[in-house]
Design a protein around this motif. Structure first.
Motif, mmCIF file in Angstrom:
data_model
loop_
_atom_site.group_PDB
_atom_site.id
_atom_site.type_symbol
_atom_site.label_atom_id
_atom_site.label_comp_id
_atom_site.label_asym_id
_atom_site.label_seq_id
_atom_site.Cartn_x
_atom_site.Cartn_y
_atom_site.Cartn_z
ATOM 1 N N HIS B 17 17.206 9.272 -12.052
ATOM 2 C CA HIS B 17 17.857 8.067 -12.587
ATOM 3 C C HIS B 17 19.370 8.236 -12.603
ATOM 4 C CE1 HIS B 17 18.269 10.701 -15.998
ATOM 5 N NE2 HIS B 17 19.064 9.832 -16.589
ATOM 6 N N PHE B 18 19.863 9.381 -12.127
ATOM 7 C CA PHE B 18 21.309 9.597 -12.196
ATOM 8 C C PHE B 18 22.050 8.628 -11.288
ATOM 9 C CE2 PHE B 18 19.646 14.034 -13.005
ATOM 10 C CZ PHE B 18 19.880 14.004 -14.372
ATOM 11 N N CYS B 19 23.269 8.310 -11.669
ATOM 12 C CA CYS B 19 24.093 7.409 -10.878
ATOM 13 C C CYS B 19 24.507 8.101 -9.576
ATOM 14 C CB CYS B 19 25.361 7.039 -11.644
ATOM 15 S SG CYS B 19 25.070 6.411 -13.293
ATOM 16 N N PRO B 20 24.888 7.325 -8.565
ATOM 17 C CA PRO B 20 25.366 7.915 -7.313
ATOM 18 C C PRO B 20 26.569 8.823 -7.587
ATOM 19 C CG PRO B 20 25.010 5.557 -7.047
ATOM 20 C CD PRO B 20 24.838 5.861 -8.509
ATOM 21 N N GLY B 21 26.499 10.021 -7.059
ATOM 22 C CA GLY B 21 27.625 10.936 -7.178
ATOM 23 C C GLY B 21 27.677 11.706 -8.477
ATOM 24 N N CYS B 22 26.679 11.531 -9.309
ATOM 25 C CA CYS B 22 26.635 12.261 -10.580
ATOM 26 C C CYS B 22 26.246 13.707 -10.312
ATOM 27 C CB CYS B 22 25.610 11.624 -11.513
ATOM 28 S SG CYS B 22 25.397 12.562 -13.025
ATOM 29 N N HIS B 23 26.994 14.633 -10.878
ATOM 30 C CA HIS B 23 26.722 16.045 -10.612
ATOM 31 C C HIS B 23 25.517 16.597 -11.365
ATOM 32 C CE1 HIS B 23 31.094 16.954 -9.115
ATOM 33 N NE2 HIS B 23 30.433 16.135 -8.333
ATOM 34 N N HIS B 24 24.996 15.817 -12.313
ATOM 35 C CA HIS B 24 23.781 16.292 -12.991
ATOM 36 C C HIS B 24 22.718 16.677 -11.966
ATOM 37 C CE1 HIS B 24 24.059 16.104 -17.331
ATOM 38 N NE2 HIS B 24 24.462 14.848 -17.368
ATOM 39 N N GLY B 25 22.609 15.854 -10.918
ATOM 40 C CA GLY B 25 21.590 16.111 -9.891
ATOM 41 C C GLY B 25 21.809 17.472 -9.237
ATOM 42 N N GLY B 51 20.988 12.887 -23.892
ATOM 43 C CA GLY B 51 22.121 12.602 -23.028
ATOM 44 C C GLY B 51 21.532 12.173 -21.707
ATOM 45 N N CYS B 52 22.357 12.075 -20.684
ATOM 46 C CA CYS B 52 21.821 11.635 -19.402
ATOM 47 C C CYS B 52 20.769 12.593 -18.861
ATOM 48 C CB CYS B 52 22.950 11.436 -18.397
ATOM 49 S SG CYS B 52 23.776 9.850 -18.657
ATOM 50 N N SER B 53 20.729 13.797 -19.409
ATOM 51 C CA SER B 53 19.751 14.762 -18.909
ATOM 52 C C SER B 53 18.474 14.777 -19.729
ATOM 53 C CB SER B 53 20.379 16.158 -18.917
ATOM 54 O OG SER B 53 20.778 16.511 -20.225
ATOM 55 N N ASN B 121 29.707 19.678 -18.664
ATOM 56 C CA ASN B 121 30.928 19.099 -19.218
ATOM 57 C C ASN B 121 31.459 18.030 -18.265
ATOM 58 O OD1 ASN B 121 33.542 18.490 -19.939
ATOM 59 N ND2 ASN B 121 34.234 20.610 -20.099
ATOM 60 N N ASN B 122 31.277 16.775 -18.674
ATOM 61 C CA ASN B 122 31.800 15.687 -17.842
ATOM 62 C C ASN B 122 32.844 14.863 -18.601
ATOM 63 O OD1 ASN B 122 30.240 14.213 -19.586
ATOM 64 N ND2 ASN B 122 28.723 13.569 -18.071
ATOM 65 N N THR B 123 33.425 15.459 -19.596
ATOM 66 C CA THR B 123 34.515 14.869 -20.394
ATOM 67 C C THR B 123 34.183 13.506 -20.990
ATOM 68 O OG1 THR B 123 35.724 13.683 -18.651
ATOM 69 C CG2 THR B 123 36.238 16.028 -18.930
ATOM 70 N N TYR B 125 30.740 10.924 -22.987
ATOM 71 C CA TYR B 125 29.353 10.679 -23.341
ATOM 72 C C TYR B 125 28.776 9.771 -22.270
ATOM 73 C CZ TYR B 125 30.179 12.479 -28.059
ATOM 74 O OH TYR B 125 30.465 13.273 -29.124
ATOM 75 N N GLY B 126 28.013 10.344 -21.346
ATOM 76 C CA GLY B 126 27.505 9.537 -20.249
ATOM 77 C C GLY B 126 26.495 8.500 -20.715
ATOM 78 N N MET B 127 25.429 8.971 -21.310
ATOM 79 C CA MET B 127 24.298 8.092 -21.586
ATOM 80 C C MET B 127 24.649 6.904 -22.475
ATOM 81 S SD MET B 127 20.554 8.815 -23.071
ATOM 82 C CE MET B 127 19.775 8.330 -21.536
ATOM 83 N N SER B 211 31.443 18.534 -14.412
ATOM 84 C CA SER B 211 30.562 17.556 -13.777
ATOM 85 C C SER B 211 31.234 16.195 -13.727
ATOM 86 C CB SER B 211 29.265 17.479 -14.600
ATOM 87 O OG SER B 211 28.334 16.610 -14.036
ATOM 88 N N ALA B 212 30.940 15.455 -12.677
ATOM 89 C CA ALA B 212 31.522 14.119 -12.534
ATOM 90 C C ALA B 212 30.632 13.062 -13.165
ATOM 91 C CB ALA B 212 31.711 13.796 -11.066
ATOM 92 N N CYS B 213 31.244 12.080 -13.787
ATOM 93 C CA CYS B 213 30.523 10.913 -14.284
ATOM 94 C C CYS B 213 31.231 9.676 -13.728
ATOM 95 C CB CYS B 213 30.518 10.878 -15.811
ATOM 96 S SG CYS B 213 29.717 9.416 -16.502
ATOM 97 N N PRO B 214 31.005 9.392 -12.436
ATOM 98 C CA PRO B 214 31.727 8.291 -11.804
ATOM 99 C C PRO B 214 31.586 6.995 -12.599
ATOM 100 C CG PRO B 214 30.274 9.388 -10.213
ATOM 101 C CD PRO B 214 30.062 10.054 -11.531
ATOM 102 N N THR B 215 30.387 6.731 -13.083
ATOM 103 C CA THR B 215 30.124 5.470 -13.774
ATOM 104 C C THR B 215 31.066 5.269 -14.957
ATOM 105 O OG1 THR B 215 27.819 5.661 -13.151
ATOM 106 C CG2 THR B 215 28.329 4.149 -14.969
ATOM 107 N N ASN B 216 31.126 6.261 -15.810
ATOM 108 C CA ASN B 216 31.907 6.065 -17.025
ATOM 109 C C ASN B 216 33.384 6.399 -16.861
ATOM 110 O OD1 ASN B 216 30.028 5.029 -19.022
ATOM 111 N ND2 ASN B 216 28.929 6.939 -18.658
ATOM 112 N N TRP B 217 33.701 7.075 -15.777
ATOM 113 C CA TRP B 217 35.116 7.283 -15.498
ATOM 114 C C TRP B 217 35.710 6.061 -14.799
ATOM 115 C CZ3 TRP B 217 35.116 12.906 -12.985
ATOM 116 C CH2 TRP B 217 34.688 13.824 -13.949
HETATM 117 S S1 SF4 Z 1 26.355 7.872 -16.700
HETATM 118 FE FE1 SF4 Z 1 27.575 9.555 -15.861
HETATM 119 S S2 SF4 Z 1 26.509 11.447 -16.497
HETATM 120 FE FE2 SF4 Z 1 25.084 9.715 -16.729
HETATM 121 S S3 SF4 Z 1 23.911 9.615 -14.823
HETATM 122 FE FE3 SF4 Z 1 25.644 8.216 -14.596
HETATM 123 S S4 SF4 Z 1 27.277 9.431 -13.653
HETATM 124 FE FE4 SF4 Z 1 25.743 10.858 -14.444
#
Ligand code: SF4
Ligand SMILES: Cc1ncc(C[n+]2csc(CCOP(=O)(O)OP(=O)(O)O)c2C)c(N)n1
Ligand SMILES: Cc1ncc(C[n+]2csc(CCOP(=O)(O)OP(=O)(O)O)c2C)c(N)n1
Ligand code: SF4
Ligand code: SF4
Ligand code: SF4
Lengths: 351, 247, 74, 180, 351, 247, 180, 74
Positions: B17-25, B51-53, B121-123, B125-127, B211-217
């Motif tokens: 379910h991670f967003c494109p480019g999310c480093h969690h994957g 959290g997103c994980s 650490n993606n600086t 709160y993703g979720m 880790s990158a969080c493109p969505t929230n950045w």
């Molecule tokens: S919100 Fe951020 S940390 Fe969560 S899945 Fe999307 S990119 Fe990854």
């Protein structure tokens, strides 16, 4: 008769936990229950168990959650403010259907309050102080022997129904010493814990969780929990009746208050008053039927608590429609324990 | 031709379910590879955080216990003490580990619990939608620092790898990133090293993965990826902070 | 010497592989997959060395990599 | 029969040991007993107090508002608990340390025993509690003196068993000071 | 008519807080209430206020405690698991008689559960999820306008009675947008806060605390709190009645459920069924009198909640002895919000 | 003759409940002296924690807010933000600050709250009867470490002054003791310096004071006092760990 | 009158903006309105959905089980919400992206509008939502088209006001596709 | 040159002053005060220098110190 030991209530809990096979304890110091961790810190290492003094009550309840998820019998104990801190964790355990025993030797509040005996955590215990509408088993011992026996029962009920079980006491039952017969752990038929995490090996993945996001999943889960509570209620409600057969007034009281009330009732009987006692032993499930049955005949109940009125609501919800329920409460604090003489007066007032 | 890259056995073959480019994957995969390498999958108990994980159990083919937000180190402590023969790791975000779970990580680390902690650490709160985290960089705009993190009011971003290194109970601590092949291959190495500590019973091991969080950045994946190697790695220096064992 | 397989249904079109490939062989296609993403594609497969860096960096394990007669890179 | 008693004094006067001893004696006699100590904040400032209830049947309340007997080892305790004794009850008071001139309870029997002196004479001021328990048992018959002496083995840690004979003497000395 | 804005429920709370003079907010992110901190992080700095995203819910409630002790209006918000974590702090605030507004945009549980609308935190809110037997004001808005108006009321009641006040909502009332008239802060006569810490200057020392150790002190304190709760109950119970005058069945529901029920009731009326709604606006104090009065005439109540039965206990404790109280509950979760059509069916079933 | 030692004005003239030889009394006095020195008594709001020092309000003649166990730094944050013109300090034991309150102290310090924290480290939980604290020395017997603190299970004693020094928000941190005249006079100096940071708005200041708990150590006051200068100061080194301002 | 509608599509199709616009139009007309979006987990996977209820009097429930109208912008939405429309209701479907051959609702009116094509023709594929709202308003009369165009100023952020004329065209184009 | 005053009711008999005094003038008395403690006493007051170290170390502020014509020690 086996040997009668002479033991403090808190220690009886610790002894019973060990007899019940509990080898894992996680806790944080707080008066008036520190005898429990102190006892277990001495004894568990000898039995190859683990005693952890955690950094907080929150860590403790979550260590309990983790240990319990692996299938072992485990316990934590605290007192009121510490129990408040555990509420999120208790809700998670209830949600994930994890057994585990939580002891609350409660003290007086709100806030820092004081360390005297209190029954003001009744609502928190039986209605779910945490979020999400769950229940846990709540047992209210009123003697050192019951501190011991009900602790073993708590472990069994927790395992039988896969839910947390709480011992709700106070400093009267926790600090007093009485003769104790150290009964053996009852032979209870327990379900196999086929849900525990253990490393999947070559088997199926197992997950212990309370998150349910699929359409209708969480509702179904809650309904299943509710069915379990109903089953628990039907099967496991326990109470003591004392001199109720011919009683014209029945005192409802639990734990330490029931002990004090008993003497008052004996005094009342000596004075010719037909007074009895109905003492809930399980606060959850509440012995509704006992009150319903009793009040088909006896229409006067005097509920007595060390608070400003909590269990009395469950009593009112349980009695026959035409029964009168009176309340006498002493909110707790230093110097505020009621005496038998005082309760006798109340009995006379409502007789 | 020989297959030179394949999906690790410990990682389920499902869409995340991670967003494109999310480093969690990516980090998930590296953890799964380490599990495969040491053959611990069958005795692993993962502790998922909030959290997103949170859907750890959906992606790793292992037993999992879900912890309340921030409490994974305490849950893992309970698990490991009760089952010392199992391999136990937590996987936590920076809100989870460095904010609400501060006490739990510090004390699990200080006790030297024989577990492995993967800290992402993606600086932010993703979720929950990109709020400020303890690791948010100074000046970074988030949904709760709309004018940028203000060091005078919010404090400086907290460096967990460095902080935990101070504790005697920590046997291994490293900060890694997966934003380019070089960093990624090093990350793989350090994660395996962290696992080895536990496999050989040498104590608490800690990996902080940037880790990158493109969505929230509010960035596209490539720009987000670049930020990791840029201002993030400038502040959160990559490297091994503690490495107490000889193997 | 090398070959990759891109799983178009898994690819989320993040483009990280496009910057990882030392040969710059990868780019995002124009077409949209079932989840609305534009998956990566390889432009000149014959130049692929099988270095697997694209696969390594892919957060979605959407690329498998193959190479001629060398030991697997771990 | 039901016996209830307050025992109160300084920390260090052995109040809790006295209560424990009484309890063990009751257990030896097959009776029921409840021992309830004051604790925590209440015991700050060096005060020590406990309630003991002994009964053939159920002990009922471990909490007692107005005990039939109070054993008072120091001044503060008299001030605090003297007034609580039930009309018709008994105050057994350590007259070595307690000034009773201001204590007005015509409705109670007051037994004054110079416990410190007695204990000193027997060789150890720390046996004040034994003198007190002896007096209590003799006065009330709540437990037999023989049970008390038998109970010493249970109430005292192994390392102190060597003092048992001295303690027995103190108990007897206390008992010798009262008539039932 | 002043301009009607179009606002999200959560934002209405944040706007109202500012209008009520609240300049201090302490919180920790959690769905579905994060709009509140997000709004305030934008607006408070402009007003010279302080917005702190705390390290946890526990820190938040304690920052609130500290700020409130100095006399300022301050607020925190969270959702169910976060509210569980605040229970100790809430108990301390209640014990120290500190005002302060706590918002719970609750979600489904127990445990992690899900983020859908839920009313399963009713017990936790009104019976005191923390230890020690205290109460807090609990307000249950059922529209965006009420999210706004009741937030201002919450600040006033908190100051008037020196106790914490909670807004209990869920994602329906929190996430929906509706027209809003941004009313001015009501002109309420508020007591002087002569108890706040401020640096003693040359005056008397002031202490904000909940510790009471003197003989009888804590009991007296609890009795005073109890008297305050009784006063609150006598004066501040609020509810809405809709079509109750001739009703033969009255639905009891609060918050979002009351909204859904209202449509069902309108549909029932269209079909000629005499159905009404009694909606508690204050959950604590519970509008007992309203239920007592109503059930002197109408003997059939259908209580509807997004849980397995919580407010229904307070309804049962309030109604006339001969009233029938039925219950319909949907424990919450994804896809489990009841629809008006579904509630209509229940109404017909019990009519 | 001139009076060369008198009771500070900020300290009430009452008997304390502290046990004989307990250093809490000494530390209280030094704090009161610093208050007098800077003339801040009238604008001070003290934050009491839960522990043997819970009766702060009984001894200091200042306004006081009582915090739940461990939460004094959060309470102080609320107080100080709402009343920036007041002088705010917390006074916390080692159970309070280094165990249950770990997250609160770390984040208040990291935010650089303009408050002063007096941390009394007596290697045990005094008020509750001498249980093991995070600061209990290895091998030390307490009521919950009856066989002595076991580093392998319980971790090493945590050094808070050193740990907090890592955080950018901390402006001043020192560890002091009051077990002999020399240490005491230095403690006095450092406490005043810590106060000065707040008085001049220079940020978060932290004093860790080693303290004797004769009662729970099962020692007489003199032996307990010696332990402070001995094995305690050996492990918890005295000194100034951070001192960022020039005055 | 009471109108309720589901609007559903991908994230990016402007579903929430459509709902907001409708709501503002209702407010301009002095009506009551309730807008309830799906959020959080529900919107994961890029789905977007909202419910709008418009009424002259009280709106009552913001939650609707079976709406009288559904505006369906993509396939998944038809699969999920098509079956929920009230018998006798209306489905307004974006036929550019939706395959309706398998959709069986003889009890509903189905209005097919190639919204993407229309929007493209007007110069911007992102105006699909405007086409949809125009069609909905024209079909149901829940709000007047003039109110919709007036509402654009409220619903769009200042920086996008320059697109208002184009959006008005799209609304009208949508409206032009239905007969009431 | 110096003088101290010991408040016997405040003194808890901890003895810390006895080790702080450079002249070793202080010791605990035999008599018991109203709280059961044996308060400190000074043996040879004339030798007191007024250094105030006993007062400084006393946890109970039970000692006040005086000195001839010198500036107060802070
Ligand atoms: S919100 Fe951020 S940390 Fe969560 S899945 Fe999307 S990119 Fe990854
Ligand atoms: C007690 C509690 N508070 C708050 C939340 C809400 N919450 C869910 S995830 C999360 C933090 C997510 O951030 P992070 O840990 O950095 O992980 P990420 O999502 O960025 O991977 C929060 C605050 C919660 N579930 N429980
Ligand atoms: C939530 C909570 N947990 C536990 C306690 C019990 N408690 C009171 S004081 C204290 C710790 C005392 O130790 P410390 O902080 O080291 O201070 P000291 O008494 O040694 O000065 C504890 C655990 C409490 N009051 N509240
Ligand atoms: S890195 Fe993976 S997900 Fe991203 S574009 Fe390349 S193949 Fe697709
Ligand atoms: S218990 Fe210890 S810390 Fe507490 S007052 Fe006594 S000596 Fe001091
Ligand atoms: S230091 Fe103070 S309390 Fe201790 S003996 Fe000397 S005068 Fe008494």
């Amino acid at each position: 008769m086996s040997k009668r030991l002479f033991v403090k209530g808190n220690e009886a809990i610790a002894m019973a936990a060990i007899e019940a096979g509990c080898r894992y304890y996680f806790g944080y110091p707080i008066t008036p229950q520190s005898d429990i961790p102190e006892y277990l810190s001495r004894e568990l290492p000898k039995l190859n168990g683990e005693f952890i003094q955690a950094e907080s009550e929150i860590a403790s309840i979550n260590m309990l959650l983790g240990a319990s998820a692996t299938g072992v019998r485990a316990m934590t104990s605290s007192s009121s403010p510490g129990i408040s801190l555990k509420q999120e964790g208790i809700s998670y355990m209830a949600g994930a259907e994890l057994p585990g025993v939580i002891v609350n030797i409660s003290r007086s509040g709100p806030g820092l309050g004081g360390i005297d005996a209190s029954q003001a955590d009744y609502f928190q215990s039986v209605k779910g102080g945490g979020h999400g509408g769950y229940h846990i088993v709540v047992l209210a011992p009123s003697s050192v022997q019951e501190m011991y026996d009900l602790t073993m029962l708590a472990f069994d009920l927790a395992d039988l129904y896969r839910m947390p079980a709480m011992i709700l006491g106070d400093s009267v039952v926790g600090q007093m010493k009485e003769p104790l017969i150290a009964n053996k752990r009852p032979q209870t038929e327990l379900p196999v814990k086929d849900w525990v995490v253990r490393g999947k090996g070559v088997g199926e993945q197992r997950v212990v969780k309370s998150l349910f996001l699929g359409d209708g999943e969480l509702e179904a889960h809650n309904n299943r929990l509710h069915d379990k509570y109903m089953l628990l209620s039907a099967r496991e409600a326990r109470w003591e009746e004392f001199e109720t057969a011919d009683a014209e007034l029945v005192v409802a009281a639990f734990g330490s208050t029931a002990r004090i009330a008993k003497t008052a009732i004996m005094q009342a009987r000596q004075e010719g008053l037909k007074v009895g006692l109905l003492r809930p032993i399980t606060l959850y499930p509440f012995p509704q039927r006992a009150f319903a049955d009793l009040t088909r005949r006896c229409k006067r109940i005097l509920d007595i608590e060390l608070n400003n009125g909590q269990m009395v609501e469950d009593v009112r919800l349980s009695v026959a429609r035409d029964a009168e329920v009176h309340f006498y409460g002493r909110p707790p604090g230093a110097g505020s324990l009621p005496t038998p003489e005082e309760l006798l007066e109340q009995i006379k007032k409502h007789y | 031709m020989q297959q030179v890259f394949k999906r690790p056995v410990s990682l389920k073959d499902v869409q995340t379910h991670f967003c494109p480019g999310c480093h969690h994957g990516t980090i998930h995969r590296l953890v799964a590879e380490a599990m495969d390498e040491f053959g611990v999958q069958q005795r692993t108990i993962g502790v998922a955080s909030v959290g997103c994980s949170v859907f750890l159990y959906g992606y790793f083919d292992i037993d999992v216990v879900e912890a309340p937000h921030g409490r994974a180190p305490a849950v893992a402590t309970g698990v490991k003490r009760a089952r010392p023969d199992s391999f136990v790791f937590t996987y936590q975000g920076d809100g989870d580990l460095a904010a609400i779970g501060t006490a739990e990580i510090i004390h699990a680390a200080n006790r030297g619990e024989d577990i492995t902690v993967i800290f992402v650490n993606n600086t932010t709160y993703g979720m929950t939608g990109g709020q400020m985290a303890p690791t948010t960089l100074v000046g970074q705009k988030t949904s709760t620092s709309p004018y940028g993190r203000n060091q005078a009011k919010d404090g400086a971003p907290i460096r967990m790898a460095e902080l935990l290194t101070q504790l005697e109970g920590v046997a291994f601590a490293a900060r890694v990133a997966v934003n380019n092949p070089r960093n990624l291959l090093d990350a793989k190495k350090q994660i395996k090293r962290a696992f080895r500590y536990q496999v050989e019973g040498k104590g608490f091991s800690f990996i902080e993965a940037l880790s990158a969080c493109p969505t929230n950045w509010g960035m596209n994946p490539i720009a987000a990826n670049e930020r990791v190697g840029g201002e993030m790695a400038d502040y959160f220096k990559l490297g091994v902070y503690k490495d107490t064992a000889e193997f | 010497m090398g070959k990759i397989e891109i799983d178009e249904l898994r690819c989320k079109g993040c483009g990280l592989c496009t910057i990882a490939c030392p040969q710059k062989l990868l780019s995002l296609s124009e077409k949209i997959n079932n989840l609305g993403y534009t998956p990566a594609e390889i432009s000149d497969p014959s130049r692929c060395t099988g270095c697997a860096l694209c696969a390594e960096i892919c957060p979605d394990v959407a690329i498998l990599a193959f190479k001629n007669k060398t030991v697997a890179h771990k | 029969m039901r016996h209830d008693v307050f025992i109160a004094g300084f920390g260090g006067q052995g109040v809790l040991l006295a209560g424990n001893l009484l309890s063990y004696a009751a257990i030896i006699e097959g009776k029921n007993v409840s021992f309830f100590p004051a604790y925590g904040v209440e015991k700050r400032g060096g005060a020590a107090m406990c309630t003991v209830v002994i009964a053939d049947g159920e002990v009922g309340s471990p909490v007692v508002g107005n005990p039939s007997v109070a054993v008072i080892l120091n001044q503060i305790s008299l001030d605090k608990y003297g007034a609580k004794v039930k009309p018709g009850g008994v105050c057994i008071i350590n007259s070595s340390l307690v000034e009773v001139s201001t204590f007005r309870r015509d409705d109670c029997e007051t037994i004054l025993i110079p416990m410190n002196e007695i204990a000193m004479e027997l060789g150890d001021a720390r046996m004040v509690n034994m003198v007190a328990v002896g007096a209590y048992a003799a006065k009330t018959g709540a437990v037999a003196l023989t049970s008390l002496t038998a109970a010493l083995k249970e109430a005292l840690p192994e390392r102190n068993h060597k003092y048992i004979p001295a303690n027995v003497k103190a108990i007897e000395a206390g008992a010798g000071r009262v008539t039932r």
